[in-house]
Write a protein that holds these residues in place. Structure first.
Motif, PDB file in Angstrom:
ATOM      1  N   LEU A  13       0.862  -1.212   0.036  1.00 27.30           N
ATOM      2  CA  LEU A  13       0.150   0.082   0.044  1.00 27.30           C
ATOM      3  C   LEU A  13       0.787   1.148  -0.009  1.00 27.30           C
ATOM      4  O   LEU A  13       0.352   2.365  -0.154  1.00 27.30           O
ATOM      5  N   ARG A  14       2.134   1.156   0.110  1.00 24.42           N
ATOM      6  CA  ARG A  14       3.137   2.381   0.175  1.00 24.42           C
ATOM      7  C   ARG A  14       4.077   2.447  -1.065  1.00 24.42           C
ATOM      8  O   ARG A  14       3.899   2.915  -2.140  1.00 24.42           O
ATOM      9  N   ASP A  15       4.988   1.259  -1.275  1.00 28.96           N
ATOM     10  CA  ASP A  15       5.835   1.237  -2.307  1.00 28.96           C
ATOM     11  C   ASP A  15       5.051   0.667  -3.535  1.00 28.96           C
ATOM     12  O   ASP A  15       5.410   1.310  -4.723  1.00 28.96           O
ATOM     13  N   GLY A  16       4.240  -0.217  -3.280  1.00 21.38           N
ATOM     14  CA  GLY A  16       3.468  -0.749  -4.329  1.00 21.38           C
ATOM     15  C   GLY A  16       2.699   0.161  -4.937  1.00 21.38           C
ATOM     16  O   GLY A  16       2.605   0.500  -6.092  1.00 21.38           O
ATOM     17  N   VAL A 202      15.706  -5.863   5.764  1.00 14.53           N
ATOM     18  CA  VAL A 202      15.900  -5.413   4.218  1.00 14.53           C
ATOM     19  C   VAL A 202      14.654  -5.170   3.450  1.00 14.53           C
ATOM     20  O   VAL A 202      13.842  -5.634   3.587  1.00 14.53           O
ATOM     21  N   HIS A 203      14.903  -4.240   2.516  1.00 17.08           N
ATOM     22  CA  HIS A 203      13.945  -3.789   1.409  1.00 17.08           C
ATOM     23  C   HIS A 203      14.773  -3.811  -0.058  1.00 17.08           C
ATOM     24  O   HIS A 203      15.340  -2.934  -0.126  1.00 17.08           O
ATOM     25  N   VAL A 204      14.375  -4.588  -0.849  1.00 20.19           N
ATOM     26  CA  VAL A 204      15.232  -4.632  -2.022  1.00 20.19           C
ATOM     27  C   VAL A 204      14.265  -4.517  -3.163  1.00 20.19           C
ATOM     28  O   VAL A 204      13.055  -5.067  -3.250  1.00 20.19           O
TER      29      VAL A 204
END
Ligand code: KIV
Ligand code: ZN
Length: 518
Positions: A13-16, A202-204
């Motif tokens: 709901l944010r990066d997507g 992590v956030h990849v």
């Protein structure tokens, strides 16, 4: 041997939602959040509250509605953003502020125009301020994978000293490779002061197609939170895909010795819901949730499967909730069975919506021999969830005439309860219908995308139309479905127009007609 839990931080709901062409309204975000909560994600990053009032409202609504997961709001490392995020997550059982600042030389010099010392100072200030507002604070070093290890150690040590409870290491531009990313993470975790006081995350991103590989390598090295999205949607090539990470950790528990809290039997429905609401289709060969993920075409494989499933299957379709049979219901199905099926698919509807959906379902049963799960999803998403509550226009009727030359269409709508109709010609029946609609509504939004999909492979399938409309700086999606593709297209266009009006109202701007309805 200890088996650790890996927290699943979902940022659909944010990066997507931030990715090109995706535009979810508040009700749609809430539906997705409910599905994520039911699936057992640990954290829902519900949005970026300082980005707009709409984002703030959506985060706040999710914080009040979704029970179970931590609800996070993103904030740049400044007081204004952090205060907005704190206010937005206030209604949550457990709220989190996720604050970030860039740490790579290229970002610091060209984007932030800040010296490294200033970035360290800002980190401490931002995290300390966030910690004064909520207990749970995550700090991310944007573009970490292109940052210097010693500098990151300094920044992360400062963040933990200021109260950060989760430290996130993003590969913002999807540049890292697995072995290198794992080594990098290990060095940072080893060097950071009081490293054990924080959960490492992590956030990849997936620019090189390595997002999942990098994420699970990080888990092997000690990361205990992974940030990911349903279907891997996100900026550019997307984020790491939640379903792939979760199933890799589950199926290869022998390698990772960790577990997640995800109910994997809900993965398929979550994927379908996100795909329908965002308009981003799942490729048939997509791991875990693609249509062909469990299809065995080659004779040798089919023979093997018949002898023993495990010859060619490392997981069972039911482990991820993928349907083994496409047929679900027919005209003899009653209201009770219908409601049960829809609830099992993870949709939360009101009594009134269930009633409407059942009526539409019965109408569909009169038109179609078999009603599949896909048909039901199309019906619920396009005809119930996507419908604007105060819609200005409703499709009443239409007639088209088409052959080899120009097509002609007459469209009748109701506008705030009054009948209005007009006719126009065009290159084919859809073009003509859209021209007739524009004559009625008196505005000329740009049609940026138009697509028609089919819910099943049969010729009586529901046609699912998708449009993207742009009007000044407002961009919206419209959806409609029907066994008649022209009707589906008209419904999608009108749905888009109603959403334009809804967006304008939310922004306090008025849409002025350029011509009178005729
Ligand atoms: O990709 C990124 O770096 C981000 C951060 C805000 C975590 O999305
Ligand atoms: Zn990101």
């Amino acid at each position: 041997m200890t088996i650790d839990r890996v927290r699943i931080f979902d940022t659909t709901l944010r990066d997507g939602e931030q990715s090109a062409g995706i535009n979810l309204n508040r009700a749609e975000k809430i539906q997705i959040a409910r599905q994520l909560a039911a699936m057992g994600v640990d954290v829902i990053e519900a949005g970026f509250p300082a980005a707009s009032q709409g984002d703030f409202d959506a985060v706040s609504a999710i914080a009040h509605e979704a029970r179970g997961p931590i609800i996070a709001g993103l904030a740049r490392a400044n007081e204004g953003d952090i205060k907005r995020a704190a206010d937005a997550v206030k209604g949550a059982e457990r709220g989190r502020i996720h604050t970030f600042i860039a740490t790579s030389p290229i970002h610091m010099e060209y984007k932030l125009k800040m010296a490294p010392d200033e970035v360290v100072r800002r980190t401490s200030q931002a995290v300390a301020y966030a910690s004064s507002l909520v207990k749970d604070v995550e700090f991310s070093a944007e573009d970490a994978s292109r940052s210097e290890v010693q500098f990151l150690i300094e920044v992360f040590s400062a963040a933990i000293a200021a109260g950060a409870t989760t430290i996130n290491v993003p590969d913002t531009v999807g540049y890292a490779t697995p072995g290198e990313f794992g080594d990098f993470l290990s060095r940072i975790m080893e060097g950071t002061e009081n490293s054990h006081k924080a959960i490492w995350s992590v956030h990849v991103h997936n620019d090189l197609g390595l997002a999942v590989a990098n994420s699970i390598e990080a888990v092997r090295r000690g990361a205990r939170q992974v940030e990911c999205t349903i279907n891997g949607i996100g900026e550019r090539a997307g984020n790491a895909s939640l379903e792939e990470i979760v199933m890799a950790l589950k199926v290869r528990k022998d390698v990772f010795s960790v577990y997640t809290g995800i109910d994997t039997t809900r993965l398929y429905d979550a994927s379908r819901l996100v795909s329908r609401l965002t308009g981003v289709q799942v490729p048939p060969n997509k791991a875990i949730v693609g249509d062909n993920a469990f299809a065995h075409e080659a004779g040798i494989h089919q023979h093997g499967i018949m002898c023993k499933r495990e010859t060619y299957e490392i997981m069972h379709p039911k482990d991820v909730g993928a349907p083994e049979s496409k047929l679900v219901m027919g005209k003899h199905s009653g209201h009770h069975a219908f409601v049960k099926e829809i609830k099992a698919m993870g949709y939360a509807l009101s009594e009134e919506e269930f009633k409407r959906a059942f009526t539409l379902f019965k109408e569909l049963c009169d038109k179609k021999e078999m009603v599949t799960k896909s048909d039901m999803e199309a019906l619920i998403v396009d005809e119930i969830l996507s419908v604007c509550p105060d819609r200005k226009f409703v499709v009443k009727d239409f007639a088209v005439q088409s052959g080899r030359g120009k097509a002609t269409a007459t469209v009748s709508l109701t506008e705030n309860g009054h009948d209005v109709s007009d006719a126009a010609t065009g290159n084919g029946p859809v073009d003509a219908s859209y021209a007739a609609i524009r004559r009625i509504i008196g505005i000329e939004p740009e049609l940026r995308a138009y697509r028609i999909l089919s819910s099943t492979e049969k010729s009586d399938a529901l046609g699912e139309a998708r449009v993207t409309l742009k009007y000044y700086d407002m961009e919206v999606q419209g959806r409609g479905s029907s066994t008649d593709v022209i009707e589906a297209s008209i419904k999608a266009y009108i749905n888009g127009i109603n959403r334009l009006y809804q967006t304008a109202a939310a922004r306090g701007v008025e849409i002025v007609r350029q011509r009178k309805a005729g």
